[in-house]
Design a protein around this motif. Structure first.
Motif, PDB file in Angstrom:
ATOM      1  N   UNK A  47       0.833  -1.204   0.000  1.00 62.56           N
ATOM      2  CA  UNK A  47       0.000   0.000   0.000  1.00 62.56           C
ATOM      3  C   UNK A  47       0.871   1.259   0.000  1.00 62.56           C
ATOM      4  N   UNK A  48       1.980   1.218   0.756  1.00 66.83           N
ATOM      5  CA  UNK A  48       2.880   2.373   0.775  1.00 66.83           C
ATOM      6  C   UNK A  48       3.492   2.605  -0.603  1.00 66.83           C
ATOM      7  N   UNK A  49       3.891   1.516  -1.291  1.00 70.50           N
ATOM      8  CA  UNK A  49       4.459   1.654  -2.636  1.00 70.50           C
ATOM      9  C   UNK A  49       3.421   2.218  -3.602  1.00 70.50           C
ATOM     10  N   UNK A  50       2.192   1.735  -3.508  1.00 69.11           N
ATOM     11  CA  UNK A  50       1.136   2.243  -4.390  1.00 69.11           C
ATOM     12  C   UNK A  50       0.913   3.743  -4.158  1.00 69.11           C
ATOM     13  N   UNK A  51       0.897   4.147  -2.889  1.00 70.84           N
ATOM     14  CA  UNK A  51       0.701   5.572  -2.580  1.00 70.84           C
ATOM     15  C   UNK A  51       1.872   6.398  -3.109  1.00 70.84           C
ATOM     16  N   UNK A  52       3.107   5.898  -2.931  1.00 74.51           N
ATOM     17  CA  UNK A  52       4.278   6.614  -3.423  1.00 74.51           C
ATOM     18  C   UNK A  52       4.199   6.799  -4.938  1.00 74.51           C
ATOM     19  N   UNK A  53       3.891   5.718  -5.653  1.00 73.18           N
ATOM     20  CA  UNK A  53       3.834   5.787  -7.109  1.00 73.18           C
ATOM     21  C   UNK A  53       2.663   6.641  -7.582  1.00 73.18           C
ATOM     22  N   UNK A  54       1.520   6.522  -6.917  1.00 78.47           N
ATOM     23  CA  UNK A  54       0.350   7.310  -7.322  1.00 78.47           C
ATOM     24  C   UNK A  54       0.620   8.799  -7.136  1.00 78.47           C
ATOM     25  N   UNK A  55       1.230   9.157  -6.013  1.00 74.63           N
ATOM     26  CA  UNK A  55       1.488  10.575  -5.738  1.00 74.63           C
ATOM     27  C   UNK A  55       2.541  11.137  -6.689  1.00 74.63           C
ATOM     28  N   UNK A  56       3.689  10.439  -6.789  1.00 77.64           N
ATOM     29  CA  UNK A  56       4.763  10.942  -7.646  1.00 77.64           C
ATOM     30  C   UNK A  56       4.365  10.896  -9.115  1.00 77.64           C
ATOM     31  N   UNK A  57       3.622   9.863  -9.522  1.00 80.00           N
ATOM     32  CA  UNK A  57       3.170   9.786 -10.904  1.00 80.00           C
ATOM     33  C   UNK A  57       2.217  10.916 -11.246  1.00 80.00           C
ATOM     34  N   UNK A  58       1.330  11.253 -10.315  1.00 80.24           N
ATOM     35  CA  UNK A  58       0.396  12.350 -10.559  1.00 80.24           C
ATOM     36  C   UNK A  58       1.106  13.680 -10.674  1.00 80.24           C
ATOM     37  N   UNK A  59       2.109  13.900  -9.806  1.00 83.24           N
ATOM     38  CA  UNK A  59       2.868  15.149  -9.860  1.00 83.24           C
ATOM     39  C   UNK A  59       3.609  15.267 -11.187  1.00 83.24           C
ATOM     40  N   UNK A  60       4.244  14.156 -11.605  1.00 80.77           N
ATOM     41  CA  UNK A  60       5.004  14.195 -12.855  1.00 80.77           C
ATOM     42  C   UNK A  60       4.090  14.283 -14.073  1.00 80.77           C
TER      43      UNK A  60
END
Length: 377
Positions: free
Chosen positions: A350-363
């Motif tokens: 879940x932490x990895x999904x949140x990290x990727x979702x947040x950073x992917x959205x920003x990028x």
């Protein structure tokens, strides 16, 4: 389109491996620290786990855990035995003492006195010796971690100890879960423990109870409390009491929480920065795709595929690193029995999904704002 997205990602090897490192490191740090945290907490219940028998534990009302206990008068045993639904009840004493080995070394140990007749209170399995050896005069059984600590590189069976001016001889080694402090534990009979550890008039620490057929431990514990006024806890409740005591009276939750939070923050920082640089360096390619008619929806799916690939590979690498690091820990006897609860990898996922979702959205915001004509500038 998804294949093009993967080729774009793997084509820039430096950023690709940087993303893998960020996800793997975060997964390793979060999973390892949560695993250590859970296992250390469970050490607070080792006094319950090491007892092969007993459905209800009865103690003085102010006692809290197997290690924080106030002694009761011996008459409490008869009061508990008189409660309806009790099939059997045996006493147990837990005390601390200092022992001197034959070599003159001084060690702090925990003394556990089990019922003389039934020997209820011993661990389920012995590494060496037989539980009936406790009937030999002056005999004790030491736990396996304590044996390694007190007698490194040698066989402790047959060793003589000086325990409060009393002679004790080790006749066996128990396979036991180490306690929170990893103090060596000596098991002996209840009557012998009274002579090993002299003290006040009230000496009995617990009454261990077995329920009759058809009587649940929860109902029996409530009945004992109502009729005797003593604190009665089921096996699971008493184990949880040991865990709760560590949570409430130590800095472990805060320290491990800070480490897990740092793992998450580091993951966001590394992955976010690397992902943003990757998107920025490939902004012309995304613009060219939009120029030939690729919609924003397809662009989002492409970035999601890139994040999913990096996340899955990095997550697996992090789990492998966790297993390898824990295998090195478990070679130390004081970390005996450490395992990875199934909930911990899910939390890391879940932490990895949140990290990727947040950073992917920003990028992704820069890509969505890019005009197709930018490729021709």
């Amino acid at each position: 389109m998804l294949w093009i997205a993967i080729r774009m990602l793997t084509g820039d090897r430096q950023k690709f491996f940087g993303l893998l490192f960020g996800i793997a490191f975060s997964t390793l740090l979060i999973t390892q620290q949560l695993t250590l945290f859970v296992n250390l907490l469970e050490r607070g219940a080792s006094g319950v786990f090491n007892n092969a028998n007993g459905e209800v534990y009865v103690m003085d009302p102010v006692s809290r855990t197997a290690d924080v206990v106030y002694p009761m008068p011996s008459t409490a045993l008869d009061r508990v035995r008189s409660v309806k639904g009790v099939e059997w009840a045996v006493p147990q004493i837990r005390a601390n003492a200092a022992v001197r080995t034959r070599q003159g070394d001084l060690e702090q140990v925990a003394i556990i006195g089990v019922d003389d007749a039934t020997l209820i209170g011993l661990p389920k399995r012995l590494v060496k010796g037989d539980k009936n050896d406790l009937r030999i005069p002056d005999s004790v059984i030491i736990d396996d971690v304590g044996a390694i600590r007190m007698f490194p590189g040698s066989d402790p069976v047959g060793e003589r100890l000086e325990l409060n001016d009393q002679r004790a001889v080790i006749h066996g080694i128990a396979d036991a879960v180490p306690g929170f402090t990893s103090t060596a534990v000596l098991y002996t009979t209840y009557s012998r423990a009274l002579t090993f550890v002299p003290g006040t008039r009230n000496r009995m620490s617990f009454v261990i109870v077995g329920a009759e057929a058809g009587v649940t431990p929860e109902a029996l514990a409530q009945r004992i409390h109502q009729q005797t006024g003593l604190r009665a806890r089921t096996r699971d409740e008493f184990a949880q009491d040991g865990v709760d005591f560590i949570l409430e009276n130590s800095g472990i939750p805060f320290n491990f929480g800070v480490t897990v939070a740092l793992g998450f923050i580091v993951g966001v920082a590394i992955v976010g920065l690397t992902f943003s640089l990757f998107i920025r360096d490939n902004i012309r390619q995304f613009g060219a795709l939009k120029a030939i008619g690729v919609t924003n929806g397809k662009i989002i799916r492409m970035v999601a595929a890139q994040a999913g690939m990096v996340g899955s590979i990095g997550y697996c690498l992090g789990l492998v690193g966790t297993v390898v690091s824990l295998s090195l820990f478990t070679r130390n006897p004081f970390f005996k029995g450490f395992y990875v609860p199934w909930q911990v990898p899910l939390i890391s996922l879940m932490a990895v999904i949140i990290i990727l979702a947040f950073t992917g959205w920003v990028a992704l915001r820069n890509v969505l704002r890019t005009e197709p004509a930018a490729v021709f500038r």
